[in-house]
Design an enzyme around this catalytic site. Sequence first.
Site, PDB file in Angstrom:
ATOM      1  N   GLU A 165      -7.622   2.552   1.842  1.00  0.00           N
ATOM      2  CA  GLU A 165      -7.312   2.246   0.434  1.00  0.00           C
ATOM      3  C   GLU A 165      -8.159   1.066  -0.014  1.00  0.00           C
ATOM      4  O   GLU A 165      -8.475   0.183   0.766  1.00  0.00           O
ATOM      5  CB  GLU A 165      -5.811   1.995   0.263  1.00  0.00           C
ATOM      6  CG  GLU A 165      -5.244   0.821   1.070  1.00  0.00           C
ATOM      7  CD  GLU A 165      -5.555  -0.522   0.475  1.00  0.00           C
ATOM      8  OE1 GLU A 165      -5.751  -0.560  -0.755  1.00  0.00           O
ATOM      9  OE2 GLU A 165      -5.622  -1.517   1.214  1.00  0.00           O
TER      10      GLU A 165
ATOM     11  N   VAL B 110       0.838  -1.210   0.000  1.00  0.00           N
ATOM     12  CA  VAL B 110       0.000   0.000   0.000  1.00  0.00           C
ATOM     13  C   VAL B 110       0.871   1.258   0.000  1.00  0.00           C
ATOM     14  O   VAL B 110       0.631   2.203  -0.754  1.00  0.00           O
ATOM     15  CB  VAL B 110      -0.939  -0.005   1.232  1.00  0.00           C
ATOM     16  CG1 VAL B 110      -1.691   1.299   1.352  1.00  0.00           C
ATOM     17  CG2 VAL B 110      -1.903  -1.169   1.150  1.00  0.00           C
TER      18      VAL B 110
ATOM     19  N   THR C  19      -0.706  -4.256   9.384  1.00  0.00           N
ATOM     20  CA  THR C  19      -1.620  -4.483  10.509  1.00  0.00           C
ATOM     21  C   THR C  19      -1.966  -5.976  10.504  1.00  0.00           C
ATOM     22  O   THR C  19      -3.086  -6.355  10.144  1.00  0.00           O
ATOM     23  CB  THR C  19      -2.898  -3.624  10.367  1.00  0.00           C
ATOM     24  OG1 THR C  19      -3.432  -3.826   9.046  1.00  0.00           O
ATOM     25  CG2 THR C  19      -2.631  -2.166  10.572  1.00  0.00           C
TER      26      THR C  19
ATOM     27  N   GLY D  50     -15.069 -20.167  -7.642  1.00  0.00           N
ATOM     28  CA  GLY D  50     -13.683 -20.628  -7.723  1.00  0.00           C
ATOM     29  C   GLY D  50     -13.304 -21.413  -6.477  1.00  0.00           C
ATOM     30  O   GLY D  50     -14.182 -21.914  -5.762  1.00  0.00           O
TER      31      GLY D  50
ATOM     32  N   ARG E 178      -0.064 -15.013  -0.151  1.00  0.00           N
ATOM     33  CA  ARG E 178      -0.706 -15.000   1.169  1.00  0.00           C
ATOM     34  C   ARG E 178      -2.150 -15.499   1.067  1.00  0.00           C
ATOM     35  O   ARG E 178      -2.910 -15.025   0.237  1.00  0.00           O
ATOM     36  CB  ARG E 178      -0.681 -13.577   1.756  1.00  0.00           C
ATOM     37  CG  ARG E 178       0.666 -13.232   2.350  1.00  0.00           C
ATOM     38  CD  ARG E 178       0.706 -11.824   2.837  1.00  0.00           C
ATOM     39  NE  ARG E 178       0.749 -10.877   1.738  1.00  0.00           N
ATOM     40  CZ  ARG E 178       0.747  -9.549   1.889  1.00  0.00           C
ATOM     41  NH1 ARG E 178       0.685  -9.030   3.095  1.00  0.00           N
ATOM     42  NH2 ARG E 178       0.804  -8.750   0.851  1.00  0.00           N
TER      43      ARG E 178
ATOM     44  N   LYS F  74      -8.248 -11.622   6.176  1.00  0.00           N
ATOM     45  CA  LYS F  74      -7.889 -10.869   7.394  1.00  0.00           C
ATOM     46  C   LYS F  74      -9.005  -9.883   7.779  1.00  0.00           C
ATOM     47  O   LYS F  74      -9.379  -9.777   8.945  1.00  0.00           O
ATOM     48  CB  LYS F  74      -6.587 -10.129   7.080  1.00  0.00           C
ATOM     49  CG  LYS F  74      -6.142  -9.086   8.048  1.00  0.00           C
ATOM     50  CD  LYS F  74      -4.724  -8.645   7.724  1.00  0.00           C
ATOM     51  CE  LYS F  74      -4.648  -7.442   6.834  1.00  0.00           C
ATOM     52  NZ  LYS F  74      -4.744  -6.148   7.401  1.00  0.00           N
TER      53      LYS F  74
ATOM     54  N   CYS G 136      -6.044  -9.309   2.073  1.00  0.00           N
ATOM     55  CA  CYS G 136      -7.110  -8.451   2.627  1.00  0.00           C
ATOM     56  C   CYS G 136      -8.359  -9.204   3.070  1.00  0.00           C
ATOM     57  O   CYS G 136      -8.728  -9.163   4.237  1.00  0.00           O
ATOM     58  CB  CYS G 136      -7.502  -7.403   1.600  1.00  0.00           C
ATOM     59  SG  CYS G 136      -6.238  -6.170   1.375  1.00  0.00           S
TER      60      CYS G 136
ATOM     61  N   LYS H 144      -4.217 -14.848  -6.887  1.00  0.00           N
ATOM     62  CA  LYS H 144      -4.960 -14.428  -8.083  1.00  0.00           C
ATOM     63  C   LYS H 144      -3.922 -14.027  -9.127  1.00  0.00           C
ATOM     64  O   LYS H 144      -2.736 -13.919  -8.799  1.00  0.00           O
ATOM     65  CB  LYS H 144      -5.910 -13.292  -7.751  1.00  0.00           C
ATOM     66  CG  LYS H 144      -5.220 -12.003  -7.359  1.00  0.00           C
ATOM     67  CD  LYS H 144      -6.230 -10.906  -7.245  1.00  0.00           C
ATOM     68  CE  LYS H 144      -5.566  -9.554  -7.343  1.00  0.00           C
ATOM     69  NZ  LYS H 144      -6.490  -8.459  -7.328  1.00  0.00           N
TER      70      LYS H 144
ATOM     71  N   LYS I 251     -14.370   0.500   5.077  1.00  0.00           N
ATOM     72  CA  LYS I 251     -13.399  -0.434   4.482  1.00  0.00           C
ATOM     73  C   LYS I 251     -13.755  -1.889   4.818  1.00  0.00           C
ATOM     74  O   LYS I 251     -13.789  -2.763   3.953  1.00  0.00           O
ATOM     75  CB  LYS I 251     -11.995  -0.085   4.988  1.00  0.00           C
ATOM     76  CG  LYS I 251     -10.906  -1.044   4.552  1.00  0.00           C
ATOM     77  CD  LYS I 251     -10.689  -0.996   3.054  1.00  0.00           C
ATOM     78  CE  LYS I 251      -9.920  -2.181   2.546  1.00  0.00           C
ATOM     79  NZ  LYS I 251      -8.529  -2.011   2.371  1.00  0.00           N
TER      80      LYS I 251
HETATM   81  C1  UDX Z   1      -9.215  -6.827  -2.268  1.00  0.00           C
HETATM   82  C2  UDX Z   1     -10.247  -5.722  -2.576  1.00  0.00           C
HETATM   83  O1  UDX Z   1     -10.812  -5.949  -3.862  1.00  0.00           O
HETATM   84  C3  UDX Z   1      -9.607  -4.364  -2.490  1.00  0.00           C
HETATM   85  O2  UDX Z   1     -10.585  -3.355  -2.673  1.00  0.00           O
HETATM   86  C4  UDX Z   1      -8.960  -4.220  -1.115  1.00  0.00           C
HETATM   87  O3  UDX Z   1      -8.296  -2.982  -0.992  1.00  0.00           O
HETATM   88  C5  UDX Z   1      -7.971  -5.345  -0.872  1.00  0.00           C
HETATM   89  O4  UDX Z   1      -8.633  -6.599  -1.018  1.00  0.00           O
HETATM   90  P1  UDX Z   1      -7.254  -8.073  -3.593  1.00  0.00           P
HETATM   91  O5  UDX Z   1      -7.071  -8.874  -2.356  1.00  0.00           O
HETATM   92  O6  UDX Z   1      -6.046  -7.497  -4.250  1.00  0.00           O
HETATM   93  O7  UDX Z   1      -8.237  -6.828  -3.300  1.00  0.00           O
HETATM   94  O8  UDX Z   1      -7.956  -8.982  -4.688  1.00  0.00           O
HETATM   95  P2  UDX Z   1      -9.395  -9.164  -5.362  1.00  0.00           P
HETATM   96  O9  UDX Z   1      -9.256  -8.960  -6.818  1.00  0.00           O
HETATM   97  O10 UDX Z   1     -10.428  -8.389  -4.682  1.00  0.00           O
HETATM   98  O11 UDX Z   1      -9.603 -10.735  -5.123  1.00  0.00           O
HETATM   99  C6  UDX Z   1      -9.624 -11.294  -3.807  1.00  0.00           C
HETATM  100  C7  UDX Z   1      -9.840 -12.781  -3.855  1.00  0.00           C
HETATM  101  O12 UDX Z   1     -11.159 -13.103  -4.266  1.00  0.00           O
HETATM  102  C8  UDX Z   1      -8.917 -13.533  -4.827  1.00  0.00           C
HETATM  103  O13 UDX Z   1      -8.497 -14.722  -4.205  1.00  0.00           O
HETATM  104  C9  UDX Z   1      -9.808 -13.829  -6.022  1.00  0.00           C
HETATM  105  O14 UDX Z   1      -9.417 -14.961  -6.747  1.00  0.00           O
HETATM  106  C10 UDX Z   1     -11.148 -14.043  -5.329  1.00  0.00           C
HETATM  107  N1  UDX Z   1     -12.288 -13.791  -6.197  1.00  0.00           N
HETATM  108  C11 UDX Z   1     -12.563 -12.525  -6.639  1.00  0.00           C
HETATM  109  C12 UDX Z   1     -13.138 -14.833  -6.544  1.00  0.00           C
HETATM  110  O15 UDX Z   1     -12.918 -15.990  -6.166  1.00  0.00           O
HETATM  111  N2  UDX Z   1     -14.247 -14.571  -7.317  1.00  0.00           N
HETATM  112  C13 UDX Z   1     -14.532 -13.312  -7.756  1.00  0.00           C
HETATM  113  O16 UDX Z   1     -15.553 -13.159  -8.440  1.00  0.00           O
HETATM  114  C14 UDX Z   1     -13.666 -12.265  -7.430  1.00  0.00           C
END
Ligand code: UDX
Length: 438
Positions: free
Chosen positions: A151, A11, A86, A256, A330, A266, A263, A323, A207
């Site tokens: 964020e 971040v 955090t 999936g 993590r 946690k 995020c 992803k 958030k």
């Molecule tokens: C997330 C939030 O989207 C973001 O706003 C926040 O600040 C941090 O956490 P991130 O963890 O980077 O972002 O990934 P994100 O694209 O949101 O995907 C999170 C998880 O959900 C991944 O494991 C992804 O594979 C899964 N996912 C997401 C699904 O299984 N199906 C979906 O339709 C979307």
Amino acid sequence: MHISVIGSGYVGLVTAACFAEFGLQVTCMDQDPRRIAALESGEIPFYEPGLHDLVGKGRQAGRLTFTTNLTQAVEQALVIFIAVGTPPRDDGSVDLSAIEAVATGIGREMTSYKVIVTKSTVPVGTGRQVISWIESSLREPVRFDVVSNPEFLREGSAIEDFIRPNRVVLGAERDESVAILKDLYQPLYLIETPIVVTSLETAELIKYASNTFLATKISFINEMSVLCEQVGADVRLVAKAMGLDGRIGSKFLHAGPGYGGSCFPKDVDALVATGKEHRCEMGIAKAAVDANVRQKTRMVEKIRTALGDLNNKRIGVLGLSFKPNTSDIRESPSIAIIRLLLKEGAHIQAYDPEAMRETAQQLPELKLCSDSYEVSVDADAIVLATEWNQFRNLDLERIKTQLRTPIFIDLRNVYQPARMAKMGFQYWSIGRPSLPPA
Ligand code: UDX
């Protein structure tokens, strides 16, 4: 305007590089001298598309500098962003010791008015604590404001998310600090980004509410996928038709292997812990967590059913990061599933475009392959665990020839069941009927 960002993690670094891109003078401070030395020599400690170039651009323009010196970071800046880790504690609550240390340090160094902004995801009430940590460490009476500016960056598209956010949330007590923060985000006015101004507590809760809602959406569709398999329905079409209802929306409805990352897991746990602390049952959030744990076990059951038995089976896994477009493993469902498969005596050979180094450190027993195709050599099955673009157009004939048995388990619904069956695969996916090879 001069700002500082404390913490050069995910971040912090994205925030620093993007504000430099917005034309501000940015000092990014981290207490880790090795990390700062690496950043000064142009090395980015993790993979994020575009970040290397953006940091380079900011440094070259002289707008982005790095330091380990907190005094310097505080002295120079009118606005100081706190973007330190955090981490979760065992009970799901959040460990705020890094925030406390930084807030106390800032208080000690402050000699003129500052706006201190929490960027890290922190539980409701932290903003007020930051105020008292700073107050109790001031060496002289100095005016300051604390703002919560959570964020919403997604890994893999963090720069785009920062530069074109859906909204900016500012939780503050006084208009002066809001005006200063609005100035920083000036470039977003051109694209008419909504700015939501609230109290500290509301901003902090927004958030957690957002992330928990998204995680719940994923858990919901994952549970639906199980029912779809039982009744012979197609979860992709269920999700598509649901998503066409404007009140529901099509995003975050991809079934999936469960959500992962730094995020969602946690933050949902933290919301449950906050609820407990305030004697408020967060039943839906808890159910989302439980469904997410079950989903990973279900993936292993699916693989077991496809293979008959897991002991001594060789399984090729495509994708290790939680992803695509990130090296982050993590809470990665792929890693969790691999661990369960290893426990059951399977041998795993895996490939990921970016997350191999991280995985080798955590799972030394894993055989890491040099590309997408080595993964299928002499394997009893292939499991597509993370939907990197390069796995969307695989040479399936080559994979089929290399596999011992043509079993393809697609945990991200990348391929079409009918086409895979026609090619002679035993194809298994999520929430869709599995077809026998034609
Ligand atoms: C997330 C939030 O989207 C973001 O706003 C926040 O600040 C941090 O956490 P991130 O963890 O980077 O972002 O990934 P994100 O694209 O949101 O995907 C999170 C998880 O959900 C991944 O494991 C992804 O594979 C899964 N996912 C997401 C699904 O299984 N199906 C979906 O339709 C979307």
